[in-house]
Enzyme design. Structure first.
Site, mmCIF file in Angstrom:
data_model
loop_
_atom_site.group_PDB
_atom_site.id
_atom_site.type_symbol
_atom_site.label_atom_id
_atom_site.label_comp_id
_atom_site.label_asym_id
_atom_site.label_seq_id
_atom_site.Cartn_x
_atom_site.Cartn_y
_atom_site.Cartn_z
ATOM 1 N N SER A 43 23.339 45.743 -24.164
ATOM 2 C CA SER A 43 22.301 45.811 -25.203
ATOM 3 C C SER A 43 22.826 45.293 -26.533
ATOM 4 O O SER A 43 22.093 44.657 -27.298
ATOM 5 C CB SER A 43 21.778 47.238 -25.352
ATOM 6 N N GLU A 44 24.108 45.575 -26.846
ATOM 7 C CA GLU A 44 24.732 45.031 -28.045
ATOM 8 C C GLU A 44 26.193 44.679 -27.794
ATOM 9 O O GLU A 44 26.868 45.323 -26.983
ATOM 10 C CB GLU A 44 24.676 46.020 -29.221
ATOM 11 N N THR A 45 26.640 43.654 -28.488
ATOM 12 C CA THR A 45 28.056 43.296 -28.575
ATOM 13 C C THR A 45 28.384 43.140 -30.050
ATOM 14 O O THR A 45 27.585 42.589 -30.815
ATOM 15 C CB THR A 45 28.335 41.984 -27.829
ATOM 16 N N PHE A 63 25.220 42.088 -32.455
ATOM 17 C CA PHE A 63 24.306 41.171 -31.782
ATOM 18 C C PHE A 63 23.683 41.813 -30.556
ATOM 19 O O PHE A 63 24.372 42.453 -29.746
ATOM 20 C CB PHE A 63 25.039 39.892 -31.350
ATOM 21 N N HIS A 74 25.030 53.137 -31.949
ATOM 22 C CA HIS A 74 26.161 53.229 -31.004
ATOM 23 C C HIS A 74 27.132 52.062 -31.171
ATOM 24 O O HIS A 74 28.355 52.249 -31.011
ATOM 25 C CB HIS A 74 25.662 53.388 -29.552
#
Length: 283
Positions: A43-45, A63, A74
């Site tokens: 979901s995010e990096t 991102f 998170h």
């Protein structure tokens, strides 16, 4: 270039929300950042860089698979855990300052074995009443009756959340939404558990991806932060509380909310599960 995979808000190992954290990212070709993010397929990096603000300990760019976000919960705790695990030393003992698109975010934490970290919730970008037309669109997508919404508010601290209060935690867990949405949707559901339950509230977070698919996020720090601010403003909570999220998709998230004066702090466990180094990257 090092990276870490951090499990955030987990009650038990591998039951929280994962985030990939790329360290030493100052020299990463900017054109590679979207490709790396898509390859991790989370979901995010986040990508950690040297700060541009002298008060900050590090800078994080966050991102999703389709866009850069000014703030997310998170990824903030996961970035901090990775930075600390890889030798980061805060300027002030017990206080880490993250620079991101939303400005400076303060983080506090404890060393192992507790692995607890907490961030100070940033101010809301947008709050207040949600237009009835938007609510009608949401209830159609969530497949619930309009009368099921006890209260609604914009609760946007970066991702664009609209928060809906339902009658109970059971009502939140019973929602079975559509699989797609014609329009972009970022909506959080919150419902109270019965008195005496170990958790005060149950949350669920739904969002559309770049293809219009409606997805459920496992455990969402930004939503829990804005919901806590909303609940407090409505006089529904005065003291700290614990919330759960993720059980409908096989997770077991635990979020702890603490109020310190006018500040809202959102925390939980953040544990590095995997780490490694990138090889042979080129644009």
């Amino acid at each position: 270039m090092r990276f870490e995979m951090v499990d955030v808000f987990a009650n038990t190992p591998l039951s929280g929300t994962p985030v990939a954290v790329v360290l030493d990212a100052d020299d990463v070709d900017p054109s590679l950042i979207p490709a790396i993010t898509r390859w991790f397929n989370l979901s995010e990096t986040t990508f950690l860089l040297r700060p541009t603000n002298q008060q900050a300990d590090y800078r994080a760019r966050i991102f999703t698979l389709e866009r850069e976000m000014p703030f997310a919960g998170h990824p903030t705790l996961g970035s901090c855990r990775a930075w600390l695990s890889c030798g980061g030393k805060p300027r002030k003992d017990g206080e880490i300052i993250q620079e991101c698109g939303a400005g400076l975010v303060e983080i506090r934490g404890e060393d192992s074995p507790s692995h607890q970290l907490a961030f100070k919730a940033p101010p809301l970008i947008k709050s207040g009443e949600v237009a009835e037309e938007k609510l009608q669109e949401i209830v159609r997508t969530l497949r619930i009756d309009r009368s099921a919404i006890v209260a609604a508010s914009w609760a946007d601290n970066g991702p664009g959340w609209i928060a809906l209060m339902l009658e109970s935690a059971e009502a939140v867990l019973a929602v079975k939404p559509e699989r797609t949405s014609e329009r972009r949707l970022d909506v959080g559901l919150v419902g109270p558990h019965a008195e005496g339950h170990e958790l005060a509230y149950e949350l669920r977070a739904f969002f559309t991806d770049q293809h219009g698919a409606l997805l459920e996020d496992p455990v969402t720090g930004s939503l829990n932060a804005s919901v806590a601010q909303w609940l407090r403003a409505q006089g529904l909570v005065a003291d700290g509380y614990s919330a759960g999220q993720g059980q409908k998709i096989g997770r077991d998230g635990r979020i702890r909310v603490v109020f310190r004066g006018d500040e809202t702090w959102v925390g939980g466990k953040a544990v590095t599960m995997f780490s490694g180094t990138a090889k042979e990257l080129s644009a």
